[in-house]
Design a protein around this motif. Structure first.
Motif, PDB file in Angstrom:
ATOM      1  N   LEU A   1       0.822  -1.210   0.000  1.00  0.00           N
ATOM      2  CA  LEU A   1       0.000   0.000   0.000  1.00  0.00           C
ATOM      3  C   LEU A   1       0.855   1.259   0.000  1.00  0.00           C
ATOM      4  N   ILE A   2       1.901   1.253   0.823  1.00  0.00           N
ATOM      5  CA  ILE A   2       2.776   2.430   0.908  1.00  0.00           C
ATOM      6  C   ILE A   2       3.522   2.638  -0.400  1.00  0.00           C
ATOM      7  N   GLY A   3       3.889   1.533  -1.047  1.00  0.00           N
ATOM      8  CA  GLY A   3       4.567   1.651  -2.335  1.00  0.00           C
ATOM      9  C   GLY A   3       3.678   2.282  -3.387  1.00  0.00           C
ATOM     10  N   GLU A   4       2.370   2.044  -3.277  1.00  0.00           N
ATOM     11  CA  GLU A   4       1.433   2.607  -4.248  1.00  0.00           C
ATOM     12  C   GLU A   4       1.136   4.078  -3.985  1.00  0.00           C
ATOM     13  N   ARG A   5       0.980   4.453  -2.691  1.00  0.00           N
ATOM     14  CA  ARG A   5       0.463   5.786  -2.395  1.00  0.00           C
ATOM     15  C   ARG A   5       1.305   6.612  -1.436  1.00  0.00           C
ATOM     16  N   GLY A   6       2.331   6.030  -0.837  1.00  0.00           N
ATOM     17  CA  GLY A   6       3.123   6.761   0.143  1.00  0.00           C
ATOM     18  C   GLY A   6       2.571   6.571   1.538  1.00  0.00           C
ATOM     19  N   ALA A   7       3.461   6.664   2.535  1.00  0.00           N
ATOM     20  CA  ALA A   7       3.085   6.379   3.917  1.00  0.00           C
ATOM     21  C   ALA A   7       1.976   7.295   4.419  1.00  0.00           C
ATOM     22  N   ALA A   8       2.009   8.574   4.038  1.00  0.00           N
ATOM     23  CA  ALA A   8       1.043   9.543   4.556  1.00  0.00           C
ATOM     24  C   ALA A   8      -0.367   9.271   4.065  1.00  0.00           C
ATOM     25  N   ASN A   9      -0.509   8.564   2.947  1.00  0.00           N
ATOM     26  CA  ASN A   9      -1.813   8.374   2.322  1.00  0.00           C
ATOM     27  C   ASN A   9      -2.413   6.995   2.550  1.00  0.00           C
ATOM     28  N   VAL A  10      -1.848   6.240   3.486  1.00  0.00           N
ATOM     29  CA  VAL A  10      -2.345   4.909   3.802  1.00  0.00           C
ATOM     30  C   VAL A  10      -2.863   4.914   5.232  1.00  0.00           C
ATOM     31  N   THR A  11      -4.064   4.371   5.444  1.00  0.00           N
ATOM     32  CA  THR A  11      -4.657   4.348   6.782  1.00  0.00           C
ATOM     33  C   THR A  11      -4.454   2.996   7.445  1.00  0.00           C
ATOM     34  N   VAL A  12      -4.599   2.982   8.767  1.00  0.00           N
ATOM     35  CA  VAL A  12      -4.509   1.728   9.517  1.00  0.00           C
ATOM     36  C   VAL A  12      -5.609   0.777   9.079  1.00  0.00           C
ATOM     37  N   ASP A  13      -6.808   1.298   8.814  1.00  0.00           N
ATOM     38  CA  ASP A  13      -7.911   0.450   8.347  1.00  0.00           C
ATOM     39  C   ASP A  13      -7.525  -0.291   7.076  1.00  0.00           C
ATOM     40  N   GLU A  14      -6.890   0.410   6.138  1.00  0.00           N
ATOM     41  CA  GLU A  14      -6.496  -0.210   4.878  1.00  0.00           C
ATOM     42  C   GLU A  14      -5.421  -1.265   5.089  1.00  0.00           C
ATOM     43  N   ILE A  15      -4.473  -0.972   5.962  1.00  0.00           N
ATOM     44  CA  ILE A  15      -3.412  -1.942   6.252  1.00  0.00           C
ATOM     45  C   ILE A  15      -4.000  -3.189   6.889  1.00  0.00           C
ATOM     46  N   ALA A  16      -4.890  -2.993   7.869  1.00  0.00           N
ATOM     47  CA  ALA A  16      -5.510  -4.130   8.556  1.00  0.00           C
ATOM     48  C   ALA A  16      -6.310  -4.981   7.578  1.00  0.00           C
ATOM     49  N   ALA A  17      -7.105  -4.333   6.726  1.00  0.00           N
ATOM     50  CA  ALA A  17      -7.916  -5.069   5.759  1.00  0.00           C
ATOM     51  C   ALA A  17      -7.047  -5.853   4.796  1.00  0.00           C
TER      52      ALA A  17
END
Length: 208
Positions: free
Chosen positions: A33-49
């Motif tokens: 996810l971070i590779g696609e959008r950068g760390a600032a634009n990724v939420t914990v919800d998205e990481i968990a899912a």
């Protein structure tokens, strides 16, 4: 070795209940996810899912997104260090061992390209909330490179005018730059060509 604080203050430690399997899933999901959008634009919800765990599980084990990313940086470097130290501990020609170590580092970036991009994009960003984490992890990786360079210097005549620390930094930086350039712009380049390019510095260091 204990995990570092993630932000230079009092970052929480990874709880003992965190399994390697779950941590690996979080690592892979976060890096993608971070590779696609950068760390600032990724939420914990998205990481968990993406990792197939609950948001509460992430917060229970890490406390915050910043801490999660800091711990996952630690996890990624531990994977890379494990590969490099397997080569470091082997017996053989030091130049050949170093070439294989560089190859293992490039393989790691092939396996985890988003980690390599995060490393390059955030490592020299100032200020960075993970600056202390990067400094510690960078020192650990440079120590392995330095040990390999020292073994070459013990086995061969080398150019004493070349600063050892600068050489180690040049090799370390070249691994990331050459590896990412191959992934992004020159996928036709082989692993062997990439290793040879980084090893050019070492061959220049050795006096023939």
């Amino acid at each position: 070795m204990s995990s570092p604080d993630v932000d230079g203050t009092q970052g929480k430690r990874l709880r003992p209940g965190r399994t390697n399997a779950t941590r690996q899933k979080l690592f892979e999901a976060s890096m993608e996810l971070i590779g696609e959008r950068g760390a600032a634009n990724v939420t914990v919800d998205e990481i968990a899912a993406a990792a197939g765990v609950s948001k509460g599980t992430v917060y229970y084990n890490f406390g915050s997104k910043s801490e999660l990313i800091g711990q996952l940086l630690r996890h990624g470097v531990d994977i890379m260090l494990g590969r490099l130290k397997d080569i470091e501990d082997s017996v053989g020609d030091p130049l050949e061992s170093m070439a294989e170590m560089i190859g293992q580092a490039i393989d790691f970036m092939d396996d985890y390209p988003s980690f390599a991009r995060l490393w390059v994009s955030e490592n020299w960003r100032t200020p960075s909330e993970w600056q202390d984490t990067f400094a510690e992890l960078r020192a650990e990786l440079l120590a392995v490179v330095g040990s390999a360079v020292a073994k070459v210097a013990d086995a061969y005549a080398v150019d004493a005018s070349i600063n050892r620390g600068s050489l180690e930094t040049a090799i370390f930086g070249a691994i990331f730059v050459v590896g990412l350039d191959r992934q992004t712009y020159n996928q036709e380049r082989t692993r062997e060509q990439s290793v040879a390019a980084v090893m050019a510095s070492m061959h220049g260091y050795v006096v023939r």
